[in-house]
Structure formats: structure tokens, C-alpha cells
Design a protein around this motif. Structure first.
Motif, short mmCIF file in Angstrom:
data_model
loop_
_atom_site.label_atom_id
_atom_site.label_comp_id
_atom_site.label_asym_id
_atom_site.label_seq_id
_atom_site.Cartn_x
_atom_site.Cartn_y
_atom_site.Cartn_z
N GLY A 182 0.81 -1.22 0.00
CA GLY A 182 0.00 0.00 0.00
C GLY A 182 0.84 1.26 0.00
N SER A 183 0.18 2.36 -0.29
CA SER A 183 0.85 3.66 -0.30
C SER A 183 1.16 4.11 1.14
N ALA A 238 -4.27 13.85 -3.97
CA ALA A 238 -3.21 13.09 -4.64
C ALA A 238 -3.70 12.52 -5.96
N GLN A 287 -4.16 9.82 -8.63
CA GLN A 287 -4.23 8.37 -8.63
C GLN A 287 -3.30 7.80 -9.71
N ALA A 322 4.52 8.79 -7.09
CA ALA A 322 4.60 9.61 -5.88
C ALA A 322 3.93 10.94 -6.13
N ASN A 323 3.38 11.51 -5.07
CA ASN A 323 2.86 12.87 -5.08
C ASN A 323 3.69 13.67 -4.09
N HIS A 327 5.78 13.56 1.14
CA HIS A 327 5.34 12.93 -0.09
C HIS A 327 4.49 11.70 0.20
N LEU A 328 3.56 11.44 -0.70
CA LEU A 328 2.73 10.25 -0.66
C LEU A 328 3.27 9.31 -1.73
N ILE A 329 3.73 8.13 -1.31
CA ILE A 329 4.49 7.24 -2.19
C ILE A 329 3.75 5.92 -2.38
N SER A 330 3.67 5.46 -3.63
CA SER A 330 3.09 4.16 -3.94
C SER A 330 4.10 3.06 -3.64
N ASP A 331 3.59 1.90 -3.19
CA ASP A 331 4.51 0.79 -2.93
C ASP A 331 5.07 0.20 -4.23
N SER A 332 4.58 0.67 -5.38
CA SER A 332 5.17 0.24 -6.65
C SER A 332 6.57 0.81 -6.84
#
Length: 239
Positions: free
Chosen positions: A100-101, A122, A124, A128-129, A181-186
């Protein structure tokens, strides 16, 4: 939501204050910065934390334990021999962050930013945002008209970096990164070939032409990096 708090820095510019304590426990308005950041993240819905530590790590562990982890589940990512910088810190914390992010926040950043609004706004599907402002700074990220990251500039030296060969910084928006920052687990598979120690800025600039990284501008907010005695004094006035 999960959050990663960067608290491993040496705080060299704050010496002699940080000769005897980690920068994350430096007080602003009588409250350690680490506590301020955790409580701010809790207020926007974060209930599980990873704190990375290195400099005076036992002091941070004791602080968290003595305060009952502020009522949240907190894991600690220990950077044993040397700090791994922001990118390396994220990579090492992967097993603790899970899927998850997650929100990432520097422990030395004091702001009045609306983090709930940041998360709600953010983009979608982004890698990252990044929370950014028009506040003057020596180094800034550069964004295109859609607020997609495309480069970086040092305003003092004029140095420009971008993965695009035909890059024209004059056509970009120049904004200051807030260290939030909001980061994706990707992001983790993309980091697998990177070394143990690296900057997240270097990483973002290396992949932003292939993976979308967006800036979210927060106009009119105050952001202070308490990395120097002068900035610490400003922060004391701000609170």
C-alpha cells in the motif's frame, strides 16, 4: 494509513545542540520535532508508523517507548553503521511498511500544511505525489503544465538536471519540495537495483520520464526546515 518518518539525520548544522541528541528530538515550542510530526500525521489519519533512526538511535527508541508510541503502532528501521539518506531509508524500510501507499515526512520539517487535503488531492496512479510550495529555496523541482515532475534546478549555481534530452527549464514551474510525499509501494521494485545509500531526489529524477510523479502545490503555507540555528529560531517564533 502508514507513514515513514525520517529521523536518522546527523544534524551537523545544528551542532553543538546535536552533539548530545538526535535532531529529531530537538524541541520547538517545548515539544520534540518527532512528536510534532507524529501527531500531525495522526491527525490526517496515519495510525501505523515506521521511524528510521541512526544518530543517537537509543534516545529515540527510549523516547517512543516512554511516550507509549503516542498510541500508535510504531516500528523502527535502524540504519546501523551510517545513515542511508532518504532513498536508501525508504528502500530499507520496505519490510516494515508492507503493501500500500504511505506518507513520508522528514522529522525536521515544521509546517502548517493541510495533510488531509494533500492526501485527498493526490493523483491516482502516480508513483509519488510531492507537496510543494512557491516558497523561495536554493533548490527546486521543475514541473510541466500538468504538474508532472520533469527536472530540478539549483537556483544559486544554475545547475539543471532532467532525464529529458531536450529539456527547457524556462517552460517549467519552479517549486520548492516540502519534504512530505505520498508514495506508492510500486516504487520498491524500481529501487531494487539501486545502492544501499542514495537520495530520493536522485531516484525521482532518474525515473520521472517513465513513471508519473506529480507535485501538489500548497499555496500560502509556512514550511521551515529546522536544519540550522537560524531556521530553528524561526520555527520557535512560528509556533
Amino acid at each position: 494509513m502508514k507513514a515513514l518518518v525520517f529521523a536518522a539525520g546527523l544534524g551537523t548544522r545544528l551542532r553543538p545542540l546535536t552533539d548530545n541528541m538526535p535532531k529529531a528530538l530537538v524541541e520547538v515550542g517545548g515539544v520534540p520535532m518527532l512528536e510534532r510530526v507524529i501527531r500531525k500525521l495522526q491527525a490526517c489519519g496515519c495510525d501505523e508508523f515506521v521511524v528510521n533512526v541512526h544518530h543517537f538511535a537509543p534516545m529515540i527508541l527510549d523516547f517512543l517507548r516512554e511516550n507509549g508510541n503516542f498510541g500508535s503502532r510504531i516500528s523502527v528501521s535502524v540504519e546501523q553503521d551510517y545513515p542511508l539518506e532518504t532513498g536508501g531509508g525508504i528502500k530499507k524500510a520496505q519490510p516494515l511498511l508492507g503493501g500500500g501507499s504511505f506518507l513520508a515526512h522528514n522529522a525536521d520539517i515544521l509546517s502548517d500544511a493541510d495533510l488531509s487535503g494533500f492526501v485527498a488531492g493526490a493523483r491516482q496512479g502516480a508513483l509519488a505525489n510531492l507537496l510543494v510550495t512557491g516558497q523561495e529555496a536554493e533548490r527546486c523541482f521543475l514541473f510541466d503544465s500538468d504538474m508532472r515532475l520533469c527536472g530540478w534546478i539549483n537556483n544559486r549555481t544554475g545547475q539543471v538536471r532532467s532525464p529529458y534530452s531536450d529539456f527547457d527549464p524556462s517552460k517549467c514551474r519552479k517549486l520548492s519540495f516540502c519534504g512530505i510525499h505520498l508514495i506508492s509501494d510500486s516504487i520498491f521494485p524500481l529501487m531494487s537495483s539501486w545502492p544501499e545509500v542514495f537520495s530520493i531526489t536522485d531516484f525521482y529524477l532518474s525515473v520521472c520520464d517513465r513513471y508519473p510523479i506529480y507535485g501538489i502545490e500548497a499555496a500560502g503555507i509556512s514550511v521551515i526546515d529546522i536544519g540550522s540555528p537560524e531556521k530553528l529560531a524561526q520555527a520557535q517564533t512560528m509556533v
